[in-house]
Write a protein that holds these residues in place. Structure first.
Motif, PDB file in Angstrom:
ATOM      1  N   PHE A  93      20.938  26.180  32.860  1.00 51.48           N
ATOM      2  CA  PHE A  93      22.385  26.055  33.086  1.00 51.48           C
ATOM      3  C   PHE A  93      22.647  25.426  34.453  1.00 51.48           C
ATOM      4  O   PHE A  93      22.091  25.861  35.466  1.00 51.48           O
ATOM      5  N   PRO A  94      23.504  24.389  34.484  1.00 49.24           N
ATOM      6  CA  PRO A  94      23.683  23.647  35.740  1.00 49.24           C
ATOM      7  C   PRO A  94      24.600  24.348  36.745  1.00 49.24           C
ATOM      8  O   PRO A  94      25.695  23.886  37.024  1.00 49.24           O
TER       9      PRO A  94
ATOM     10  N   LEU B  37      26.231  23.511  26.563  1.00 51.68           N
ATOM     11  CA  LEU B  37      25.691  24.604  27.367  1.00 51.68           C
ATOM     12  C   LEU B  37      25.663  25.919  26.605  1.00 51.68           C
ATOM     13  O   LEU B  37      24.835  26.784  26.863  1.00 51.68           O
ATOM     14  N   LEU B 158      33.659  28.908  32.783  1.00 52.22           N
ATOM     15  CA  LEU B 158      32.312  28.738  33.351  1.00 52.22           C
ATOM     16  C   LEU B 158      31.561  30.065  33.296  1.00 52.22           C
ATOM     17  O   LEU B 158      30.418  30.132  32.821  1.00 52.22           O
ATOM     18  N   SER B 161      30.606  30.995  29.773  1.00 52.19           N
ATOM     19  CA  SER B 161      29.504  30.212  29.231  1.00 52.19           C
ATOM     20  C   SER B 161      28.173  30.608  29.861  1.00 52.19           C
ATOM     21  O   SER B 161      27.142  30.601  29.200  1.00 52.19           O
ATOM     22  N   PHE B 162      28.213  30.957  31.134  1.00 50.07           N
ATOM     23  CA  PHE B 162      26.970  31.257  31.840  1.00 50.07           C
ATOM     24  C   PHE B 162      26.493  32.681  31.561  1.00 50.07           C
ATOM     25  O   PHE B 162      25.310  32.915  31.312  1.00 50.07           O
ATOM     26  N   ASP B 163      27.398  33.634  31.615  1.00 47.97           N
ATOM     27  CA  ASP B 163      26.991  35.042  31.543  1.00 47.97           C
ATOM     28  C   ASP B 163      28.080  35.884  30.886  1.00 47.97           C
ATOM     29  O   ASP B 163      28.806  36.612  31.554  1.00 47.97           O
ATOM     30  N   PHE B 219      27.478  21.897  37.290  1.00 46.54           N
ATOM     31  CA  PHE B 219      28.369  21.959  36.145  1.00 46.54           C
ATOM     32  C   PHE B 219      29.466  20.886  36.197  1.00 46.54           C
ATOM     33  O   PHE B 219      29.671  20.136  35.244  1.00 46.54           O
ATOM     34  N   MET B 222      28.241  17.442  35.730  1.00 44.23           N
ATOM     35  CA  MET B 222      27.846  17.228  34.334  1.00 44.23           C
ATOM     36  C   MET B 222      29.080  16.876  33.502  1.00 44.23           C
ATOM     37  O   MET B 222      29.048  15.978  32.650  1.00 44.23           O
TER      38      MET B 222
END
Ligand code: ADP
Ligand code: MG
Lengths: 260, 277
Positions: A93-94, B37, B158, B161-163, B219, B222
């Motif tokens: 993940f970026p 993602l 964000l 999506s990440f956690d 992010f 990207m």
């Protein structure tokens, strides 16, 4: 800073919780005054993670009550900081380490707003406390396991919650880092935070923690470690996989950590 | 030389195609960042296929095609969320059930229409050259809605999506945000149908963003790079379509695919060229 409502920071009464309708933990009752460090111990499958998830509302509670400063905990989840046992993140993940730590600030920043300079400052301080300032701009997946664990701990620090729920924060971390992390947790406790830690390091619990919760589906014992750790309570918690060894004036617990 | 760059756009339909193609590609890449993602390419493909019966029904009733597509795509988005939550069927199985069923309904309905299936083929494979002023307006409006949502909820999406687990622990309404992202995907797909078609839209949704993910570890970059790559593909694809007289949607997608492999190859070469310590 610290809001101290009633007598207790966290109060759990007659809690039952589990998966698919069957409880994994039952009749859980305990209360933690503010500013204490509490160890949650028990063999794998005892329900330590389940207890944390129930407190945070990640799994539904089947019975009982959970209060944070005398009000339902679920209404004030931003006041609870959580370090999951296993962060199942996409390593590619970026995001950078500081991006991840900034996520801890999100509840305080609020919806639709951008981080401000004091949020940046909080992130830097959190990174400094876990000694990851040098890696602030590293992509999260490029950190080692132990470093990642510290980054996620820094996210909890940046969140600045009243109650910290840390699920095995030192598993898979080298001993030096383990001591650094426990020292950090003591600092937090001394500054008035309530810190709850699931751990397998019983000796560390004896030496550093104020209270210990011996868990195996139910609360086997709860109190100061010197009182709660007895042959019979440890036997009930772990079966017969533990010994208490007297070394000089120290009591050392020898545990088979890989017991399932 | 310069003339051959400008010449195609002397026609009104080509100007509209350029504006439409670029807008659609950019919005797809924006939303595609999350799709890539979160590993939801299959969901995107499913939503697109599920919009098909909506298109056919709208066509049969002489109603608004976009409205029909939106209703079916959004309903499927909700359905996927529900089926996977309420039953023991796994997420991708739930998707497989929903989208194949919906697409079959579309095909079945289409087979009842005699003679006029050419227009409907346009929706399956897209035709950016046939984009109308009204289509453009709609793309612009819905696109603005998508962009606004992403701008306002940038942080929250964000974190989600990440956690998602920690997001939920912090008290964020994770389920609602999941549905919101699915809804954004559905809207994006609907406005892309005219340009690239139901079958190819997933490519615009994932390829530019996947290419961008090879180029950066941040992010926001990207997201921007994905948009840039998508716009590039749209423009080049449009030229190819004009000069080679080939299908516009397919041309845009293929350029995008080529860009992906170019970037992949250059990365491999760079890694291989690095001196070993
Ligand atoms: N996601 C899950 N679904 C079903 N059962 C689970 C799940 N997670 C844990 N359990 C069960 O709940 C019990 C308690 O597990 P857990 O809370 O993870 O224990 P601990 O953290 O103390 O090792 C175990 O019997 C485990 O098998
Ligand atoms: Mg556990």
């Amino acid at each position: 800073m610290e809001k101290k409502g009633g007598q207790y920071c966290l109060e759990v009464r007659e809690l039952a919780a589990g998966y698919d309708g069957t409880p994994a933990i039952e009749g859980i009752t305990f209360a933690i005054p503010p500013g204490q460090m509490v160890g949650v111990i028990g063999p794998n499958g005892a329900g330590k993670s389940t207890l944390f998830k129930a407190i945070l509302g990640l799994i539904p509670r089947q019975q009982g009550e959970i209060l944070l400063h005398d009000a339902p905990a679920l209404d004030q989840r931003a006041m609870m900081g959580y370090l999951p046992q296993l962060e199942e993140i996409n390593r590619a993940f970026p995001v950078s380490v500081e991006d991840v730590v900034m996520m801890g600030r999100y509840p305080r920043i609020g919806w639709c707003r951008r981080p401000r300079s004091h949020d940046d400052e909080a992130v830097r301080q959190a990174l400094a406390r876990v000694e990851l300032l040098d890696h602030a701009r590293t992509q999260i997946g490029r950190l080692s396991g132990g470093q990642q664990q510290r980054a996620f701990l820094a996210r909890v620090l940046a969140q600045d919650p009243h109650l910290l729920l840390l699920d095995e924060p030192v598993s898979g971390v080298d001993t030096t880092t383990q001591h650094a992390i426990f020292a950090l947790l003591e600092e937090l406790r001394n500054s008035g935070k309530t810190v709850v830690v699931a751990t397998h390091d019983l000796n560390c619990v004896v030496e550093r923690f104020d209270q210990v919760l011996c868990l195996n589906r139910r609360v086997i014992a709860y109190g100061p470690p010197k009182e709660a750790f007895r042959e019979d309570t440890l036997d009930q918690t772990y079966g017969h996989h533990l010994m208490i060894v007297q070394v000089g004036d120290r009591r050392v617990v020898v545990a088979d950590e890989h017991h399932r | 030389m310069i003339e051959s760059f400008v010449a195609p756009f002397e026609f009104g339909f080509m100007q509209r195609a350029l504006v439409g193609g670029v807008l659609v590609a950019a919005i797809c890449a924006l939303v595609g960042t999350y799709v890539v993602l979160r590993g939801q390419a299959f969901v995107g493909d499913a939503l697109a296929h599920a919009a098909f019966p909506g298109v056919v029904i709208a066509y049969l009733l002489k109603g608004n095609i976009y409205l029909g597509a939106t209703v079916f795509a959004v309903a499927t988005a909700l359905g996927i969320g529900l089926v996977s939550r309420r039953s023991r069927v796994s997420y991708d199985t739930a998707i497989g059930i929903m989208f194949a069923g919906a697409f079959a309904l579309g095909v079945l309905l289409m087979s009842t229409i005699q003679g006029y299936t050419v227009d409907l083929f346009g929706f399956l494979f897209g035709n950016v050259l046939g984009i109308s002023r009204r289509d453009l307006l709609l793309v612009g409006l819905l696109g603005a809605l998508v962009v606004l949502t992403v701008v306002l909820l940038y942080k929250e999406l964000l974190l989600l999506s990440f956690d998602p687990i920690v997001a939920e622990a912090m008290g964020y309404p994770v389920q609602a945000l999941n549905y919101l992202l699915l809804g954004l995907m559905a809207l994006t797909i609907v406005i892309s149908i005219q340009a690239v078609g139901i079958i190819l839209v997933v490519a615009l949704l994932v390829t530019p963003s996947a290419t961008a993910s090879l180029l950066t570890e941040r992010f926001f970059r990207m997201m921007l790079l994905g948009i840039l790559l998508a716009v590039l593909a749209a423009v080049i694809g449009l030229y190819l379509s004009y000069y080679l007289n080939v299908a516009s949607g397919a041309a845009i997608v293929l350029v995008s695919t080529c860009l992906f492999f170019l970037v992949l190859a250059s990365r491999r070469l760079r890694i291989a060229a690095k001196p070993r310590a």
